[in-house]
Write an enzyme that holds these catalytic residues in place. Structure first.
Site, PDB file in Angstrom:
ATOM      1  N   CYS B 140      63.224  61.426  75.871  1.00 63.90           N
ATOM      2  CA  CYS B 140      64.371  62.315  76.084  1.00 63.90           C
ATOM      3  C   CYS B 140      65.026  62.700  74.759  1.00 63.90           C
ATOM      4  O   CYS B 140      65.319  63.873  74.518  1.00 63.90           O
ATOM      5  CB  CYS B 140      65.391  61.657  77.004  1.00 63.90           C
ATOM      6  SG  CYS B 140      65.928  60.019  76.476  1.00 63.90           S
ATOM      7  N   HIS B 220      72.999  60.452  76.688  1.00 66.30           N
ATOM      8  CA  HIS B 220      73.072  60.206  75.252  1.00 66.30           C
ATOM      9  C   HIS B 220      73.929  61.290  74.605  1.00 66.30           C
ATOM     10  O   HIS B 220      74.104  62.377  75.185  1.00 66.30           O
ATOM     11  CB  HIS B 220      71.686  60.288  74.599  1.00 66.30           C
ATOM     12  CG  HIS B 220      70.683  59.325  75.120  1.00 66.30           C
ATOM     13  ND1 HIS B 220      70.793  57.963  74.992  1.00 66.30           N
ATOM     14  CD2 HIS B 220      69.490  59.526  75.754  1.00 66.30           C
ATOM     15  CE1 HIS B 220      69.736  57.371  75.521  1.00 66.30           C
ATOM     16  NE2 HIS B 220      68.933  58.293  75.997  1.00 66.30           N
TER      17      HIS B 220
END
Lengths: 337, 337
Positions: B140, B220
């Protein structure tokens, strides 16, 4: 003995009071508070003379059974210097009071740089405070950045600093702060105010800072990049930093993986309130790639400015030079042990 | 119709299954799982053929009342391609199975780069997958970095990338992950693995990355610095990014201050599972200082690789070129709307 007044007895003020009391050349004349709470109780128990910061609220202290020594005006009039440790913006409102009694004053990093004659960091510009009556001890993050940048500038020269500041959402006692379970760009705009603030210490420095807020209360964490003017081995930087009393290099064998264990270590070591006055730099993180230096450092927002306030008192009153003052402060508090 | 097997039906696998089903040129032949749980139940309810990833555990599914279509061997043998969405390291163990049946396979970013013929990001190197049988869809974070770097390289040239990745401690469902109330340098050593991982996509890129972990589960957050080869106005970069379907520029008027509101927006918009497949870049954060570009971007760890897996299927089988595939994937999922 330097007679020190402390206006504001919260997170910073109460720590500065204890630190001043530990100095051989200073006394706490008194501490001023706006309202009675657990900290006011503790001030009395510790034997600090308690003053009412707002006259109309004196009765609240009396109702709470707390003896008031007088008004903040009397405290300021009698002191050699005031440490203003009130919340951001209140220091500016108090300035006229200190001017009225011609008492030199220290302010905290939440005040604007243009309120004062100079912004202070003991390691970087101690001597410049000699001619100043109104001095701002820069914020915890700016202090933490300045302490690292000063030796790097002197030793290698600094081309550019880029720092990401992952900030604790609030102090442990600030129950209404956030975020919970989130990561906020804060401020969203770049640079954050920290870069310009560091430039009040080093006016020719090129620095960009980015800020975030996360659900943690213990310490800030800096992800720091410094582009040096020379290629340097990481080992040399570690050695350089090891000579700085207010930089604590966390060795790998301590197995301290974050702020939690670091604070636990400070508490185990018997430090008052578990304070971490030094920048806590993960030794293993100090890395160089060409001229780029990288490191992680933890900054204890509640306490790293405390020794700086103590040094600023001596700097403003001309009572010691930087080396003497820092050494005395470090020794009395137990910094760098 | 491309017959797709999905081995591993957890966070990534279940999303890839839904995304594959939404494609006009693909079918989910079946999904394999190691044990019965709420996700296995949902797979059955959605009408996916459920296979036992471990033969000896077939009886556990039967005992839970879940019909098993067969063994993972049969699934792999019959499929045109396998998407391996098993936990990090298990993909490597499964490789010999895929080789045995000569079924091309996609792996996830947790596997080592040297397990596969090439590492994949649709925006950056789609065409290179044509000759590969074993392809790794990068993680990711690496996906998020690559999507931003690719257009910047093409338009301005990139001298150096420096990124601080403030990583969520765990996914919302990972109840045993931490930290609580802490900020961890993680890894303490620099660079983190992310920099070298991005170099599997751009092999001549100069990039240093630093990682941290914080008590958040939603997304994140990247604090990104790209030193470009030319001085560029921030407004031009915003325009450049606005043309990229998988970069979502969060406008100021949306008042989205962090991951929480962003996910809330995705849920309000009716997106499956509230997924944010695009990099979510705070438009106001896009800033330039000389040749230095800065920005904040949120990366949804559970979903940003999902469209990449779909595109990688077409890339490996040679069923479309990059533009066609990305357009189809975006349109069917609702990306960039």
């Amino acid at each position: 003995m330097i007679q020190v007044a402390i206006n504001g007895y919260g997170t910073i003020g109460k720590r500065v009071a204890d630190a001043v009391r530990a100095q051989p050349d200073m006394e706490v004349l008194g501490v001023a508070k706006t309202r009675p709470n657990f900290e006011a109780e503790t001030a009395i128990e510790k034997g600090f003379a308690l003053y009412a910061a707002i006259e109309e609220r004196e009765h609240l202290f009396e109702e709470a059974g707390l003896d008031i020594a007088g008004s903040v005006d009397e405290l300021v009039a009698d002191a050699d210097i005031v440490v203003d440790a009130t919340p951001s913006g209140i220091g500016a409102e108090n300035k006229s009071l200190y001017e009225e009694y011609e008492t030199p004053a220290l302010y905290q990093g939440g005040e604007d740089a243009d309120l004062v004659d100079m912004s202070f960091n003991a390691r970087s510009n101690f001597e410049d405070a000699a001619d100043a009556d109104h001095v701002r001890v820069v914020s915890c993050n700016t202090t933490g950045l300045s302490r690292v940048i000063a030796p790097l500038r002197e030793e290698y020269g600094v081309e550019k600093v880029r720092a990401t500041l992952v900030r604790r959402g609030g102090d442990p006692g600030q129950t209404s702060r956030g975020p919970i379970n989130d990561i906020l760009p804060n401020p969203v705009t770049i640079p954050s105010h920290h870069g310009p603030d560091v430039e009040t210490i080093f006016d020719d420095l090129d620095i960009d800072t980015l800020g975030m807020k996360v659900p943690a209360t213990l310490m800030h964490m800096h992800s720091l990049n410094v582009t040096l003017e020379a290629e340097v081995d990481a080992a040399d930087v570690r050695e350089l930093f090891a000579d700085e009393s207010r930089l604590f290099l966390i060795p790998e064998h301590m197995a301290i993986d974050g702020s939690g264990k670091l604070k636990e270590y400070a508490l185990d070591a018997g430090r008052p309130r578990g304070d971490v006055w030094e920048n806590a730099i993960w030794e293993d993180s100090i890395s160089t790639v060409g001229r780029d230096l990288y490191l992680f450092q933890g900054i204890h927002q509640e306490s790293d400015v405390v020794p700086e306030n103590v040094d600023a008192i001596r700097a403003v009153l001309g009572e010691a030079d930087a080396e003497e003052s820092i050494e005395t402060t470090d020794e009395t508090l137990g910094i760098g042990l």
